[in-house]
Structures are given as structure tokens and as C-alpha cells.
Design an enzyme around this catalytic site. Structure first.
Site, PDB file in Angstrom:
ATOM      1  N   TYR A 184     -85.614 -25.553 -22.124  1.00  0.00           N
ATOM      2  CA  TYR A 184     -84.231 -25.970 -21.811  1.00  0.00           C
ATOM      3  C   TYR A 184     -83.783 -27.055 -22.783  1.00  0.00           C
ATOM      4  CZ  TYR A 184     -80.282 -27.556 -18.885  1.00  0.00           C
ATOM      5  OH  TYR A 184     -79.046 -27.901 -18.397  1.00  0.00           O
TER       6      TYR A 184
ATOM      7  N   GLY B 203     -68.436 -18.273 -31.883  1.00  0.00           N
ATOM      8  CA  GLY B 203     -67.790 -17.222 -32.674  1.00  0.00           C
ATOM      9  C   GLY B 203     -66.434 -16.854 -32.093  1.00  0.00           C
TER      10      GLY B 203
ATOM     11  N   LYS C 291     -64.013 -19.684 -32.914  1.00  0.00           N
ATOM     12  CA  LYS C 291     -63.620 -19.644 -34.335  1.00  0.00           C
ATOM     13  C   LYS C 291     -62.599 -18.531 -34.578  1.00  0.00           C
ATOM     14  CE  LYS C 291     -65.755 -18.820 -38.882  1.00  0.00           C
ATOM     15  NZ  LYS C 291     -65.952 -17.366 -39.078  1.00  0.00           N
TER      16      LYS C 291
ATOM     17  N   GLY D  95     -71.598 -19.844 -11.769  1.00  0.00           N
ATOM     18  CA  GLY D  95     -72.583 -20.892 -11.477  1.00  0.00           C
ATOM     19  C   GLY D  95     -71.962 -22.045 -10.706  1.00  0.00           C
TER      20      GLY D  95
ATOM     21  N   TYR E 270     -70.550 -25.779 -36.486  1.00  0.00           N
ATOM     22  CA  TYR E 270     -69.260 -25.076 -36.451  1.00  0.00           C
ATOM     23  C   TYR E 270     -68.102 -26.052 -36.621  1.00  0.00           C
ATOM     24  CZ  TYR E 270     -70.348 -20.179 -35.748  1.00  0.00           C
ATOM     25  OH  TYR E 270     -70.741 -18.882 -35.945  1.00  0.00           O
TER      26      TYR E 270
ATOM     27  N   TYR F 298     -66.775  -9.534 -26.903  1.00  0.00           N
ATOM     28  CA  TYR F 298     -65.507  -8.996 -27.394  1.00  0.00           C
ATOM     29  C   TYR F 298     -64.409  -9.287 -26.379  1.00  0.00           C
ATOM     30  CZ  TYR F 298     -61.752  -5.850 -28.517  1.00  0.00           C
ATOM     31  OH  TYR F 298     -60.506  -5.353 -28.798  1.00  0.00           O
TER      32      TYR F 298
END
Ligand code: UDP
Length: 311
Positions: free
Chosen positions: A145, A102, A105, A10, A159, A62
């Protein structure tokens, strides 16, 4: 550092890749190319410190090996893009942010969220400081948005507080410069494209609404400093130089020598289009020692040159 940048193809993501590589870091760029363009990172092909993974971050991410920082910039970001892809916009703000957090973390990495001045909605407080909680219409056309980014901020803070991920939130105000898409619908590429084609500039509404425009190199500097700073609350990154859309149109016509003037299009102004917007950057100045340094005319000149080859 080895960093993951989502939305790497972007406008902002690609400039961030350049910056991290220039600082000697390794970059993994990820993008599903929904609104981004591979052309923005084509010059990085062959760079041993850069790799690109075409992946939609709303699906599980992943990544083998160590990651030191995750910068989550994936999202449609212009009003016509998020109106065209409302569900993808909500998903990348919600599921995409969850997946990117995720990764942070799991890897013990720092995390930086690209949030937005849109979290303030059509603001009732002026200028907007980070303490302002906003005025957002959840079900209006811009809600997809605004609420996606508000959810993303909430998830990021969760988190931070629950999993102790070392998070950052950048609230990005209107930014412009090379690598914006000429057809992304935002005011700067629209106006420059129209001016270079000798067409009248389409001013939506009466043009009295204001914005404050930040040149991309200033923005990237602010983001880089925020990642390295020790600060977990949101920080506005933008240029406080405020002007009306009508003034911007006149300036671009003057700079390009476009004789066609403007055309006023009240019908094109979408509901909830903020009437005013100006960042209060007191916090960025104090925490990051940062403020923008590129003047509007200098930034526009470079942007006009970029678009001149593409019109
Ligand atoms: N705008 C305009 N003409 C255009 C495109 C946008 O007058 O061709 C106006 C739009 O209504 C808004 C402002 O310019 O008030 C900034 O719009 P943009 O899409 O760049 O981003 P926003 O700040 O609204 O997210």
C-alpha cells in the site's frame, strides 16, 4: 463541473459523490466493487446527475464527453484488505493512477489523488508535516500500500511537471464514519462492532501506539476545498487530535456501555504498524482555510448509530 470519481462505491468515494452532487455537479462514479459496496451508492440510483460504471481502473478508461475533474480514490485502504489483495493494491496505485491521470490529461481536467499518511511509514518525525519524506519498509507487509501510494504521488507530480496536468495530492490520515465496512479490519469498525456485540475489544500490541482520527464530513470538506484551491504540492488532511489505541478502546467501551473490556493481542500487530501518527495541518490551514470541526465523541456517536443497525 462533470467529475469522475474512481472508488465511488467505497467509504470516502461514496461521500464524495454525495458532496459533489449536493454542490450541483454531475458525477460519474467508477468502481470494480473489489472492496467497495454498491449499497454505499444505492441511494443515488435514479439521480439524473449521477451515473455508475463498473470498471477496474487498472484497465484503460474510456469516457466520452467533457470531464472537468478526476478524483482518484480507488484502492483497497485497510490493512487487512491490502494484505488480502496485495497485487491489486499495487496495480491500482500504479496502473490505475496512470490511467486516471491519462483521462485528466486527455480532457484537460483537474486531478486529485487520494494519497495517505502511510507514505510516512512508521514515522521518525512527529507530528508529520508534508516535508517529511518518510520511513517505509518497501518489502514489509504494509509496503504494498505504502509504495503504491508513493508511486502514485510520483506519477502525479510527473504529470504535473511534464504534461502540466493541474494536479492535487491529499495525504489522508485515519478517517472514520458511516459507510466504513464493519469487517474492513480497521480499528474503529472493529472496536464498535465488538462493543455492540458485547465482546472485548481486540487491542493489538500493548495499545500504546497512537492515531489521530478525523470524522468523514471534515475530511470531505478538506478534499473539496483542495480540489478548488490552486495548490499542487501534497496537503495533509486529517485531525491532529492524537490518542493511544488503548484510550480509543476505553472511550468506545464507555460510549456503548460495553462491560466486556479489552483483550490485548500482541500477536495480531503486523510488522511496520506505525507507533505514532499525527498530522501537522499547518499547510491545510494556510492554503485551504480548513481544519476539522467535528469532535471525536460526536463523530463516534454517529458512527456507532450507523453500525448499530448493521451488527
Ligand atoms: N488495531 C487494534 N485492534 C483492532 C484493529 C486495529 O488495536 O482490532 C490497531 C492497529 O494495530 C493499529 C491501529 O489500531 O495500530 C490502527 O489500525 P487501522 O487498521 O485502523 O489502520 P492503520 O492506521 O494502521 O492503517
Amino acid at each position: 463541473m462533470r467529475v469522475l470519481i474512481t472508488g465511488a462505491a467505497g467509504f470516502l468515494g461514496s461521500h464524495l459523490c454525495d458532496r459533489f452532487l449536493a454542490e450541483g455537479h454531475q458525477v460519474i462514479g467508477m468502481d470494480n466493487l473489489l472492496t467497495g459496496s454498491i449499497d454505499n451508492i444505492a441511494h443515488l440510483a435514479g439521480n439524473q446527475d449521477f451515473s455508475f460504471i463498473k470498471h477496474d481502473v487498472t484497465n484503460y478508461i474510456y469516457l466520452p464527453g467533457q470531464i472537468n475533474a478526476v478524483l482518484h480514490f480507488a484502492s483497497p485502504a485497510s490493512p487487512i484488505d491490502y494484505l488480502m489483495y496485495p497485487i491489486q493494491t499495487l496495480k491500482v496505485g500504479a496502473l490505475g493512477t496512470h490511467n486516471a491521470l491519462g483521462v485528466a490529461k486527455d480532457k484537460g481536467a483537474r486531478f486529485l489523488l487520494a494519497s495517505t499518511s502511510e507514505v510516512y511509514g512508521d514515522p521518525l518525525v512527529h507530528p508529520q508535516a508534508e516535508s517529511y519524506v518518510g520511513n517505509v519498509d518497501a518489502i514489509g507487509p504494509r509496503g504494498v500500500y505504502d509504495e503504491a501510494k508513493r508511486f502514485a504521488e510520483a506519477m502525479t507530480m510527473a504529470y504535473y511537471r511534464t504534461h502540466h496536468v493541474d494536479t492535487r495530492i491529499a495525504r489522508i490520515f485515519n478517517t472514520y464514519g458511516p459507510r466504513m465496512r464493519l469487517d474492513d479490519g480497521r480499528v474503529v469498525p472493529n472496536f464498535i462492532g465488538q462493543a455492540l456485540r458485547g465482546e472485548p475489544l481486540t487491542v493489538y500490541g500493548d495499545g500504546s501506539q497512537t492515531r489521530s482520527f478525523c470524522y468523514v464530513s471534515d475530511l470531505i470538506e478538506g478534499i473539496y476545498r483542495l480540489l478548488l484551491a490552486d495548490f499542487n504540492e501534497p496537503v495533509n488532511i486529517g485531525n491532529p487530535g492524537e490518542m493511544t489505541i488503548r484510550q480509543l478502546a476505553d472511550l468506545i467501551n464507555e460510549m456503548t456501555g460495553n462491560p466486556a473490556g479489552i483483550t490485548v493481542r500482541p500477536d495480531q500487530r503486523i510488522k511496520g504498524d506505525p507507533q505514532t501518527r499525527q498530522p501537522d495541518i499547518t499547510r491545510a490551514r494556510a492554503v485551504l482555510g480548513w481544519e476539522p470541526c467535528v469532535g471525536l465523541e460526536d463523530g463516534l456517536r454517529q458512527t456507532i448509530e450507523y453500525f448499530r443497525e448493521r451488527v
